[in-house]
Scaffold this active site. Structure first.
Site, PDB file in Angstrom:
ATOM      1  N   CYS A   7       1.194  -0.946   0.203  1.00 21.89           N
ATOM      2  CA  CYS A   7       0.278   0.693  -0.539  1.00 21.89           C
ATOM      3  C   CYS A   7       1.196   1.375   0.032  1.00 21.89           C
ATOM      4  O   CYS A   7       1.501   1.493   0.856  1.00 21.89           O
ATOM      5  CB  CYS A   7      -1.236  -0.025   0.967  1.00 21.89           C
ATOM      6  SG  CYS A   7      -1.954   1.791   1.809  1.00 21.89           S
ATOM      7  N   CYS A  15      -1.748   6.964   5.290  1.00 20.58           N
ATOM      8  CA  CYS A  15      -2.801   6.415   6.202  1.00 20.58           C
ATOM      9  C   CYS A  15      -2.212   5.045   6.851  1.00 20.58           C
ATOM     10  O   CYS A  15      -1.061   4.124   6.679  1.00 20.58           O
ATOM     11  CB  CYS A  15      -3.709   5.606   5.235  1.00 20.58           C
ATOM     12  SG  CYS A  15      -5.140   4.792   5.723  1.00 20.58           S
ATOM     13  N   CYS A  90      -7.340   1.841  -2.016  1.00 17.05           N
ATOM     14  CA  CYS A  90      -7.055   1.480  -0.980  1.00 17.05           C
ATOM     15  C   CYS A  90      -6.866   0.002  -1.691  1.00 17.05           C
ATOM     16  O   CYS A  90      -7.669  -0.693  -2.158  1.00 17.05           O
ATOM     17  CB  CYS A  90      -8.387   2.182  -0.288  1.00 17.05           C
ATOM     18  SG  CYS A  90      -7.967   0.342   1.211  1.00 17.05           S
ATOM     19  N   GLN A 214     -21.418  -8.110   8.351  1.00 16.10           N
ATOM     20  CA  GLN A 214     -19.542  -8.620   8.791  1.00 16.10           C
ATOM     21  C   GLN A 214     -19.055  -7.750   7.177  1.00 16.10           C
ATOM     22  O   GLN A 214     -19.446  -8.425   6.243  1.00 16.10           O
ATOM     23  CB  GLN A 214     -19.043  -9.554   8.788  1.00 16.10           C
ATOM     24  CG  GLN A 214     -19.642 -10.372   9.870  1.00 16.10           C
ATOM     25  CD  GLN A 214     -19.016  -9.767  11.487  1.00 16.10           C
ATOM     26  OE1 GLN A 214     -18.200  -8.918  11.364  1.00 16.10           O
ATOM     27  NE2 GLN A 214     -19.595 -10.659  12.494  1.00 16.10           N
ATOM     28  N   ASN A 312     -23.642 -12.929  19.463  1.00 20.83           N
ATOM     29  CA  ASN A 312     -22.648 -12.336  18.622  1.00 20.83           C
ATOM     30  C   ASN A 312     -22.865 -10.055  19.311  1.00 20.83           C
ATOM     31  O   ASN A 312     -23.102  -9.850  18.760  1.00 20.83           O
ATOM     32  CB  ASN A 312     -22.961 -12.037  17.546  1.00 20.83           C
ATOM     33  CG  ASN A 312     -22.100 -12.113  16.314  1.00 20.83           C
ATOM     34  OD1 ASN A 312     -20.949 -11.691  16.556  1.00 20.83           O
ATOM     35  ND2 ASN A 312     -22.416 -11.260  15.012  1.00 20.83           N
ATOM     36  N   CYS A 339     -15.619 -10.389  19.452  1.00 16.62           N
ATOM     37  CA  CYS A 339     -14.769  -9.050  18.231  1.00 16.62           C
ATOM     38  C   CYS A 339     -13.833  -8.702  19.546  1.00 16.62           C
ATOM     39  O   CYS A 339     -13.002  -7.761  18.708  1.00 16.62           O
ATOM     40  CB  CYS A 339     -15.344  -8.343  17.293  1.00 16.62           C
ATOM     41  SG  CYS A 339     -16.088  -6.597  18.030  1.00 16.62           S
TER      42      CYS A 339
END
Length: 380
Positions: A7, A15, A90, A214, A312, A339
């Site tokens: 990148c 970034c 990106c 997701q 979840n 997560c």
């Protein structure tokens, strides 16, 4: 960009969202596995190998801050000084999103959409939100300060769809307040089609504009496959899917046969519940129903627990009240998708009678410290 450059935005320091990008991918997986194992405390034999992701091109949703001018907009993030950093190329995004973003930048110009100036508090277009389905179809949402540009967007939308044939759902989201959030409460759908179809793990999930999904499609598919397999081993007759979103887990563990469990999904977002209900109806899953409401309130008010509960939650976890209810409810099994292993560990400590018997890390967010971990708990 050159083959040896992952990148150029990262390399140039523009970034740093992918904070781990300089770390070899195998080492990233090892570090995440060690972190989660240390926090959750499951014996090593209870862990399956981590599920690896593609390191690039996996992100199915672009959340682009729009800055600059209508004539020369930037789509990306705001830099440290408040200026726009253009990230339309990106490499995290799927190929369809990367192809669409330059065209959308041109649309900002042709429709004369003045980007919102955070410092001056003027302008209209705050964010562009673009989602790509596994079939390559796109949903594009324009987050505006007011309805003033809506007529121009409608006028130029046919030309945009000619240039981006994959665009099937377009909408305007209104965020009149000056605050650091991604979107507002009101949505105006501009196309006949109102949902984006996400085909994952044998499911056909409908995604409405304000519904969560997701951001890594391949990992989401594996998450639902694992959930389906782990739940099927105990053949529960009744299942709750709390924080069900658009119904991924609920529909994955349900079925249409005579031995299919009765499944109830609970979600605070009406848009997500509408999406999930449509998916269940189209699939002919008559034993599945969805309710709009708070997951904890639903559980606490219930007359009796189901055989199995799926949770979840967001990063904050399920919290002490729901964890306490699960501990005392007598429910036999809990499938917990997290997560955030720190809040997962806290919630597990509040449920000592429910022991983790199986766990697996899924690398939902490569090049960052984030992940998804699926655990199966059984009452000891």
């Amino acid at each position: 960009m050159p083959a040896d450059v992952l990148c150029h935005h990262f390399d140039a320091g523009r970034c740093r969202s992918c904070a781990w990008l300089g770390t070899p991918y195998d080492a990233q997986l090892v570090a995440k596995q060690q972190l989660v194992e240390g926090l959750v405390g499951v014996p090593r034999e209870g862990w399956s190998p981590p599920v690896a992701s593609a390191a690039m091109g996996f992100r199915n949703k672009a959340k682009m801050v729009v800055h600059g001018s209508a004539e020369e907009p930037t789509l990306g993030i705001l830099g440290p000084t408040g200026s726009g950093v253009d990230l339309r190329d990106c490499p995290l995004h799927t190929a369809g999103i990367r192809a669409a973003l330059p065209v959308l930048a041109g649309f900002v110009t042709s429709a004369a959409l003045a980007p919102y100036d955070v410092a001056a508090r003027r302008g209209e277009l705050k964010h562009l939100l673009v989602t790509e389905s596994p079939d390559g179809e796109l949903m594009v949402r324009f987050v505006l300060r007011s309805q003033e540009p809506v007529a121009r967007i409608r006028k130029h939308l046919p030309a945009l769809r000619e240039r981006v044939p994959a665009l099937v759902v377009a909408s305007v989201n209104l965020l009149p307040e000056h605050k650091a959030v991604l979107e507002g409460d009101r949505e105006i759908v501009l196309t006949e089609q109102e949902t984006l179809t996400m085909r994952v793990a044998g499911l056909r999930l409908h995604l409405r504009p304000q519904s969560f999904f997701q951001t890594n499609t391949a990992m989401a598919a594996e998450l639902y496959r694992l959930g389906r397999a782990w739940v099927a081993e105990s053949a529960p007759r009744t299942v709750w899917d709390l924080y069900c979103g658009v119904g991924g887990f609920a529909l994955a563990v349900a079925g249409t046969g005579a031995d299919a469990p009765e499944v109830t999904g609970v979600e605070i977002s009406p848009e997500a519940v509408a999406s999930a209900t449509l998916s269940a109806t189209e699939a002919g899953m008559t034993g599945v129903r969805f309710e709009t409401g708070d997951a904890t309130a639903y559980a606490v008010a219930a007359a009796s627990p189901p055989d199995l509960v799926v949770v979840n939650p967001p990063r904050r976890g399920i919290g002490p009240e729901l964890a306490g209810w699960l501990e005392s409810s007598g429910v036999d099994r809990v499938l917990y998708s997290s997560c955030n292993a720190q809040t997962l560990a806290r919630d597990l400590a509040a449920m000592p009678s429910l022991r983790v018997v199986r766990a697996r890390l899924l690398d939902m967010f490569p090049n960052t410290a984030h992940y998804e971990v699926l655990t199966l708990l059984e009452r000891s």
